[in-house]
Design an enzyme around this catalytic site. Structure first.
Site, PDB file in Angstrom:
ATOM      1  N   LYS A  46       0.635  -1.174   0.073  1.00 26.27           N
ATOM      2  CA  LYS A  46      -0.042   0.084   0.027  1.00 26.27           C
ATOM      3  C   LYS A  46       0.867   1.182  -0.074  1.00 26.27           C
ATOM      4  O   LYS A  46       0.323   2.346   0.429  1.00 26.27           O
ATOM      5  CB  LYS A  46      -0.867   0.116   1.238  1.00 26.27           C
ATOM      6  CG  LYS A  46      -1.845  -1.161   1.468  1.00 26.27           C
ATOM      7  CD  LYS A  46      -2.449  -1.895   0.078  1.00 26.27           C
ATOM      8  CE  LYS A  46      -3.303  -0.915  -0.540  1.00 26.27           C
ATOM      9  NZ  LYS A  46      -3.499  -1.548  -2.041  1.00 26.27           N
ATOM     10  N   HIS A  99       7.434  -7.234  -2.125  1.00 28.07           N
ATOM     11  CA  HIS A  99       7.300  -6.623  -0.640  1.00 28.07           C
ATOM     12  C   HIS A  99       8.091  -7.618   0.377  1.00 28.07           C
ATOM     13  O   HIS A  99       7.863  -6.960   1.510  1.00 28.07           O
ATOM     14  CB  HIS A  99       5.815  -7.039  -0.281  1.00 28.07           C
ATOM     15  CG  HIS A  99       4.830  -6.286  -1.006  1.00 28.07           C
ATOM     16  ND1 HIS A  99       4.680  -4.927  -1.480  1.00 28.07           N
ATOM     17  CD2 HIS A  99       3.367  -6.827  -1.622  1.00 28.07           C
ATOM     18  CE1 HIS A  99       3.745  -4.835  -2.313  1.00 28.07           C
ATOM     19  NE2 HIS A  99       2.718  -5.860  -2.107  1.00 28.07           N
ATOM     20  N   SER A 129      -5.093   3.011   3.530  1.00 33.83           N
ATOM     21  CA  SER A 129      -5.109   2.127   2.599  1.00 33.83           C
ATOM     22  C   SER A 129      -5.384   0.848   2.605  1.00 33.83           C
ATOM     23  O   SER A 129      -6.038   0.164   1.965  1.00 33.83           O
ATOM     24  CB  SER A 129      -3.859   2.343   1.736  1.00 33.83           C
ATOM     25  OG  SER A 129      -3.945   1.753   0.514  1.00 33.83           O
TER      26      SER A 129
HETATM   27  P1  A3P Z   1      -5.236   4.712  -1.358  1.00 38.37           P
HETATM   28  O1  A3P Z   1      -5.674   3.394  -0.896  1.00 38.37           O
HETATM   29  O2  A3P Z   1      -4.520   5.879  -0.260  1.00 38.37           O
HETATM   30  O3  A3P Z   1      -5.615   5.553  -2.549  1.00 38.37           O
HETATM   31  P2  A3P Z   1      -0.146  -0.692  -3.876  1.00 38.37           P
HETATM   32  O4  A3P Z   1      -0.012  -0.651  -5.167  1.00 38.37           O
HETATM   33  O5  A3P Z   1       1.288  -0.601  -2.817  1.00 38.37           O
HETATM   34  O6  A3P Z   1      -0.919  -1.442  -3.068  1.00 38.37           O
HETATM   35  O7  A3P Z   1      -0.408   0.932  -3.216  1.00 38.37           O
HETATM   36  C1  A3P Z   1      -1.966   1.518  -3.436  1.00 38.37           C
HETATM   37  C2  A3P Z   1      -1.940   2.938  -2.961  1.00 38.37           C
HETATM   38  O8  A3P Z   1      -1.636   3.568  -3.992  1.00 38.37           O
HETATM   39  C3  A3P Z   1      -3.306   3.216  -3.019  1.00 38.37           C
HETATM   40  O9  A3P Z   1      -3.582   4.196  -1.957  1.00 38.37           O
HETATM   41  C4  A3P Z   1      -3.772   3.737  -4.539  1.00 38.37           C
HETATM   42  O10 A3P Z   1      -4.780   4.650  -4.544  1.00 38.37           O
HETATM   43  C5  A3P Z   1      -2.053   4.584  -4.595  1.00 38.37           C
HETATM   44  N1  A3P Z   1      -2.029   4.932  -6.209  1.00 38.37           N
HETATM   45  C6  A3P Z   1      -1.783   4.073  -7.157  1.00 38.37           C
HETATM   46  N2  A3P Z   1      -1.658   4.534  -8.086  1.00 38.37           N
HETATM   47  C7  A3P Z   1      -1.638   5.727  -8.112  1.00 38.37           C
HETATM   48  C8  A3P Z   1      -1.378   7.112  -8.874  1.00 38.37           C
HETATM   49  N3  A3P Z   1      -0.935   7.138  -9.956  1.00 38.37           N
HETATM   50  N4  A3P Z   1      -1.190   8.262  -7.983  1.00 38.37           N
HETATM   51  C9  A3P Z   1      -1.313   8.333  -6.883  1.00 38.37           C
HETATM   52  N5  A3P Z   1      -1.692   7.374  -5.892  1.00 38.37           N
HETATM   53  C10 A3P Z   1      -1.647   6.082  -6.681  1.00 38.37           C
END
Ligand code: A3P
Length: 284
Positions: A46, A99, A129
């Site tokens: 996340k 991860h 998140s």
């Molecule tokens: P949120 O749940 O706070 O919106 P991961 O890929 O490590 O699981 O992380 C997911 C998080 O990164 C989510 O956060 C997602 O919305 C955010 N995220 C993914 N792509 C993004 C982008 N292009 N710009 C900003 N945040 C992004």
């Protein structure tokens, strides 16, 4: 540390979701042969993994949108810890995400073969998140409520265990690797500068048009509309929520109470007191 949940098994002190990972593969990947052109994006879950999958695909295709429209992110930039990631058979340059904690990474990376990009995000936003993600994704145990999830997160009773251990261990050992440290918040605040930094690190030069294309196709709203970039096919418990949920800095303020926030801050100060990292906690 005990996991307290049958959803996980432990391997060398780290929690893995039982339905996805297995010990044999984790054991093998410590001995993977690494090439100089391999790149590993390392994140605690996340922290922007999916975003970096998109950015890396685009950098390596000179900003060509076709590269991120024809194939899902997890095939373009796979997780090495997932058993069918097919690491050894993939052509170079191999782009990967993981991860994994420092102590489970392929050992050959310490010979300074390959490159590591560690992406960190402020842990309150990571926690929030993750809380919504656990409600959303079928593979996870649903959190009882926010206070219960907060407790689990702080004590590392979640997949990939404790955020504090993950970042502390990686940061302490960073000089053993070809290593770039960046943050989710830096990507949010200046995507162009962050992408340029990544390009310099991996040795790819993009002219302004190509850089513009990388930026355009890694924007939140563009990724959200691209099923190959937003993990649309992953089994879900409900239609609420998404991999690309809010994509903001400081959403923790909408979820933590003042007391919870103060408690978290005290733990953060204690666990991070000897780690010289500054985090951005809000969007001001
Ligand atoms: P949120 O749940 O706070 O919106 P991961 O890929 O490590 O699981 O992380 C997911 C998080 O990164 C989510 O956060 C997602 O919305 C955010 N995220 C993914 N792509 C993004 C982008 N292009 N710009 C900003 N945040 C992004």
């Amino acid at each position: 540390m005990s996991t307290t949940s049958s959803y996980y098994f432990q391997y060398k002190g780290c929690n893995f979701v039982s339905t996805i990972y297995n010990k044999e593969h984790l054991e093998q990947l410590e001995h993977f042969e690494i090439q100089d052109t391999d790149v590993f994006v390392v994140t605690y879950p996340k922290s922007g993994t999916i975003w970096m999958q998109q950015i890396m695909s685009l950098i390596y295709s000179d900003g060509d949108p076709a590269a991120v429209q024809g194939k899902p992110a997890l095939e373009r930039v796979p997780w090495i810890e997932v058993p069918n990631s097919n690491f050894s058979a993939r052509p170079s340059p191999r782009l990967n995400v993981t991860h994994l904690p420092y102590h489970l990474i392929p050992k050959a990376l310490k010979e300074k073969k390959g490159k590591i990009i560690y992406v960190a995000r402020n842990p309150k936003d990571v926690l929030v998140s993750s809380y919504y993600f656990h409600q959303h994704l079928a593979m996870y145990e649903s959190p009882k409520d926010f206070p219960d999830f907060l407790e689990k997160f702080i004590h590392g009773r979640v997949e990939f265990s404790c955020w504090f251990d993950h970042i502390r261990e990686w940061y302490a050992h960073k000089d053993e690797f070809n290593f770039l440290f960046i943050t989710y918040e830096a990507l949010k605040k200046d995507l162009r500068a962050s992408i340029q930094k990544i390009c310099n690190f991996v040795g790819r030069q993009l002219d302004d048009d190509k850089l513009d294309a990388v930026i355009e196709h890694s924007m939140f709203d563009v990724m959200k509309k691209n099923p190959m970039a937003n993990y649309e096919g992953i089994p879900k418990k409900s239609s609420d929520g998404a991999f690309l949920r809010k994509g903001s800095i400081g959403d923790w303020k909408n979820n933590f109470t003042v007391t919870q926030s103060e408690m978290f801050d005290r733990i953060f100060q204690e666990r991070m007191k000897d780690v010289p990292l500054e985090f951005i906690w809000d969007n001001e």
